[in-house]
Design a protein around this motif. Sequence first.
Motif, PDB file in Angstrom:
ATOM      1  N   TYR A 263      39.168  38.521  33.926  1.00 20.39           N
ATOM      2  CA  TYR A 263      39.067  38.817  35.363  1.00 20.39           C
ATOM      3  C   TYR A 263      39.337  37.563  36.192  1.00 20.39           C
ATOM      4  CZ  TYR A 263      36.844  40.776  39.637  1.00 20.39           C
ATOM      5  OH  TYR A 263      36.563  41.217  40.911  1.00 20.39           O
ATOM      6  N   GLN A 264      38.724  36.443  35.833  1.00 18.15           N
ATOM      7  CA  GLN A 264      38.914  35.210  36.588  1.00 18.15           C
ATOM      8  C   GLN A 264      40.346  34.693  36.475  1.00 18.15           C
ATOM      9  OE1 GLN A 264      35.832  32.493  35.207  1.00 18.15           O
ATOM     10  NE2 GLN A 264      34.491  33.089  36.894  1.00 18.15           N
ATOM     11  N   MET A 265      40.871  34.703  35.273  1.00 22.27           N
ATOM     12  CA  MET A 265      42.210  34.156  35.052  1.00 22.27           C
ATOM     13  C   MET A 265      43.265  34.945  35.813  1.00 22.27           C
ATOM     14  SD  MET A 265      43.857  31.806  33.269  1.00 22.27           S
ATOM     15  CE  MET A 265      45.396  31.419  32.428  1.00 22.27           C
ATOM     16  N   ILE A 266      43.252  36.256  35.665  1.00 19.35           N
ATOM     17  CA  ILE A 266      44.319  37.064  36.266  1.00 19.35           C
ATOM     18  C   ILE A 266      44.246  37.035  37.787  1.00 19.35           C
ATOM     19  CG2 ILE A 266      45.350  39.359  36.407  1.00 19.35           C
ATOM     20  CD1 ILE A 266      45.575  37.702  33.681  1.00 19.35           C
ATOM     21  N   THR A 267      43.053  37.159  38.347  1.00 21.50           N
ATOM     22  CA  THR A 267      42.956  37.088  39.813  1.00 21.50           C
ATOM     23  C   THR A 267      43.208  35.675  40.313  1.00 21.50           C
ATOM     24  OG1 THR A 267      40.539  36.800  39.671  1.00 21.50           O
ATOM     25  CG2 THR A 267      41.378  39.049  39.993  1.00 21.50           C
ATOM     26  N   GLY A 268      42.774  34.664  39.552  1.00 18.25           N
ATOM     27  CA  GLY A 268      42.916  33.282  39.987  1.00 18.25           C
ATOM     28  C   GLY A 268      44.355  32.845  40.136  1.00 18.25           C
ATOM     29  N   ILE A 269      45.227  33.316  39.250  1.00 18.27           N
ATOM     30  CA  ILE A 269      46.623  32.883  39.291  1.00 18.27           C
ATOM     31  C   ILE A 269      47.483  33.777  40.188  1.00 18.27           C
ATOM     32  CG2 ILE A 269      46.434  31.887  36.986  1.00 18.27           C
ATOM     33  CD1 ILE A 269      47.979  34.271  35.892  1.00 18.27           C
ATOM     34  N   GLY A 270      46.845  34.694  40.880  1.00 15.88           N
ATOM     35  CA  GLY A 270      47.576  35.536  41.824  1.00 15.88           C
ATOM     36  C   GLY A 270      48.002  36.874  41.282  1.00 15.88           C
ATOM     37  N   GLY A 271      47.475  37.258  40.119  1.00 15.83           N
ATOM     38  CA  GLY A 271      47.741  38.585  39.594  1.00 15.83           C
ATOM     39  C   GLY A 271      46.948  39.642  40.343  1.00 15.83           C
ATOM     40  N   VAL A 272      47.177  40.882  39.980  1.00 14.01           N
ATOM     41  CA  VAL A 272      46.517  42.012  40.641  1.00 14.01           C
ATOM     42  C   VAL A 272      45.526  42.651  39.683  1.00 14.01           C
ATOM     43  CG1 VAL A 272      46.843  44.305  41.649  1.00 14.01           C
ATOM     44  CG2 VAL A 272      48.488  42.485  42.116  1.00 14.01           C
TER      45      VAL A 272
ATOM     46  N   PHE B 124      39.608  37.153  43.296  1.00 16.90           N
ATOM     47  CA  PHE B 124      39.068  35.926  42.735  1.00 16.90           C
ATOM     48  C   PHE B 124      37.734  35.540  43.362  1.00 16.90           C
ATOM     49  CE2 PHE B 124      39.054  31.173  42.359  1.00 16.90           C
ATOM     50  CZ  PHE B 124      38.981  31.111  40.969  1.00 16.90           C
ATOM     51  N   GLU B 125      37.567  35.779  44.657  1.00 17.19           N
ATOM     52  CA  GLU B 125      36.303  35.438  45.314  1.00 17.19           C
ATOM     53  C   GLU B 125      35.130  36.190  44.695  1.00 17.19           C
ATOM     54  OE1 GLU B 125      39.498  34.725  48.463  1.00 17.19           O
ATOM     55  OE2 GLU B 125      39.129  36.105  46.793  1.00 17.19           O
ATOM     56  N   ASN B 126      35.368  37.388  44.208  1.00 22.40           N
ATOM     57  CA  ASN B 126      34.335  38.133  43.495  1.00 22.40           C
ATOM     58  C   ASN B 126      34.209  37.650  42.057  1.00 22.40           C
ATOM     59  OD1 ASN B 126      34.016  41.354  42.010  1.00 22.40           O
ATOM     60  ND2 ASN B 126      32.363  40.265  43.015  1.00 22.40           N
ATOM     61  N   ALA B 127      35.357  37.427  41.405  1.00 21.97           N
ATOM     62  CA  ALA B 127      35.352  37.003  40.003  1.00 21.97           C
ATOM     63  C   ALA B 127      34.662  35.661  39.803  1.00 21.97           C
ATOM     64  CB  ALA B 127      36.783  36.931  39.476  1.00 21.97           C
ATOM     65  N   MET B 128      34.635  34.827  40.818  1.00 18.78           N
ATOM     66  CA  MET B 128      33.967  33.526  40.697  1.00 18.78           C
ATOM     67  C   MET B 128      32.485  33.672  40.383  1.00 18.78           C
ATOM     68  SD  MET B 128      35.633  30.655  40.943  1.00 18.78           S
ATOM     69  CE  MET B 128      34.181  29.672  41.241  1.00 18.78           C
ATOM     70  N   VAL B 129      31.851  34.717  40.915  1.00 18.44           N
ATOM     71  CA  VAL B 129      30.397  34.820  40.800  1.00 18.44           C
ATOM     72  C   VAL B 129      29.915  36.125  40.163  1.00 18.44           C
ATOM     73  CG1 VAL B 129      29.909  33.245  42.718  1.00 18.44           C
ATOM     74  CG2 VAL B 129      30.260  35.680  43.197  1.00 18.44           C
ATOM     75  N   GLN B 130      30.849  36.994  39.767  1.00 17.46           N
ATOM     76  CA  GLN B 130      30.435  38.279  39.198  1.00 17.46           C
ATOM     77  C   GLN B 130      31.573  38.864  38.367  1.00 17.46           C
ATOM     78  OE1 GLN B 130      29.690  41.386  42.097  1.00 17.46           O
ATOM     79  NE2 GLN B 130      28.374  42.537  40.703  1.00 17.46           N
ATOM     80  N   ASN B 131      31.226  39.376  37.196  1.00 16.76           N
ATOM     81  CA  ASN B 131      32.209  40.093  36.391  1.00 16.76           C
ATOM     82  C   ASN B 131      31.984  41.587  36.547  1.00 16.76           C
ATOM     83  OD1 ASN B 131      34.160  40.827  34.532  1.00 16.76           O
ATOM     84  ND2 ASN B 131      32.717  40.757  32.841  1.00 16.76           N
TER      85      ASN B 131
END
Length: 309
Positions: free
Chosen positions: A191-200, A150-157
């Motif tokens: 990318y943001q949604m799945i990593t944000g909610i704790g997915g892999v 998520f830390e990456n997804a916040m600022v980069q896809n």
Amino acid sequence: MPSRHPKVVILLATRNGAEFLREQLESFRAQTYANWELIVSDDGSTDATATIVGAFAASVTQRVVLRPGPQKGFWQNFVSLVRDGDSDGDLFAYSDQDDIWLPEKLDMAVAWFDAQSEGRPLLYFTRTELIDRDGAPLGFSPLFTRPPVFENAMVQNIGGGNTMVFNRAARLALQTTPVDAELVSHDWWTYQMITGIGGVAHYDPRPSLKYRQHGQNIVGSNIGLRARLVRLRAFANGRVVSWNTTNLAFLARIGSLLTPTNAVVLERFARARHASLPVRLYLIWRSGVYRQSAIENIGLFVGALFGRL
């Protein structure tokens, strides 16, 4: 454990794609993994797209469905496919209309999912091989080495939507997005949604498709001097500010679904955008957000320095 022979639903968004569509469809036929079906959402094509899809459907044993898209733009078309109740499967694969899948694309994805626990949202994406309009090789997309979190997804896809495959739990999570939410793109949203909610999320450095560069791509290859200049202009002309505003508005609306750790990341990044200069840089650092390369991380902090985030 997930099924050892999961059904993959290919989610293909089209609009006036006749020029390259046959090659893309033939690459589905050539897949070494055959348990797939195809849902095509066509956004009002006026060319031979529907005819080409119809001919393909008549020539394969797999189920093929062609239905009208929402005609509101590319990402809305993909989001409508994710929400479509007709696409019932175990895994779901986004597809553009102008690429060429490598024969082992689905086999690669299924092998990764088979090794995972089914209970949580899972997202798989890969590097790409780049080709020109006529199919000549142009190299490869960047090779990413830092974790896809998520830390990456916040600022980069870093996940090309044309390579993405996700499981049923991920699809159910994506379907909780408010129907009126504005998004930058369907793949960044995923990318943001799945990593944000704790997915892999898993990035496979092996290319899974030939990504055609023909001057009409919505999103380009992200390599070379030209791509770097485009990213610099995006900081300078405010596009990054606009993207972040859109992403943060979406993430705020699903904030209750984020893990506690990721909620803190989001809160710190959001506060940093409007803080005074020293506090701004501190909050960006404390948030833990990062891009994949050292140069891009310098650009991230330079953007923060000048208030262009």
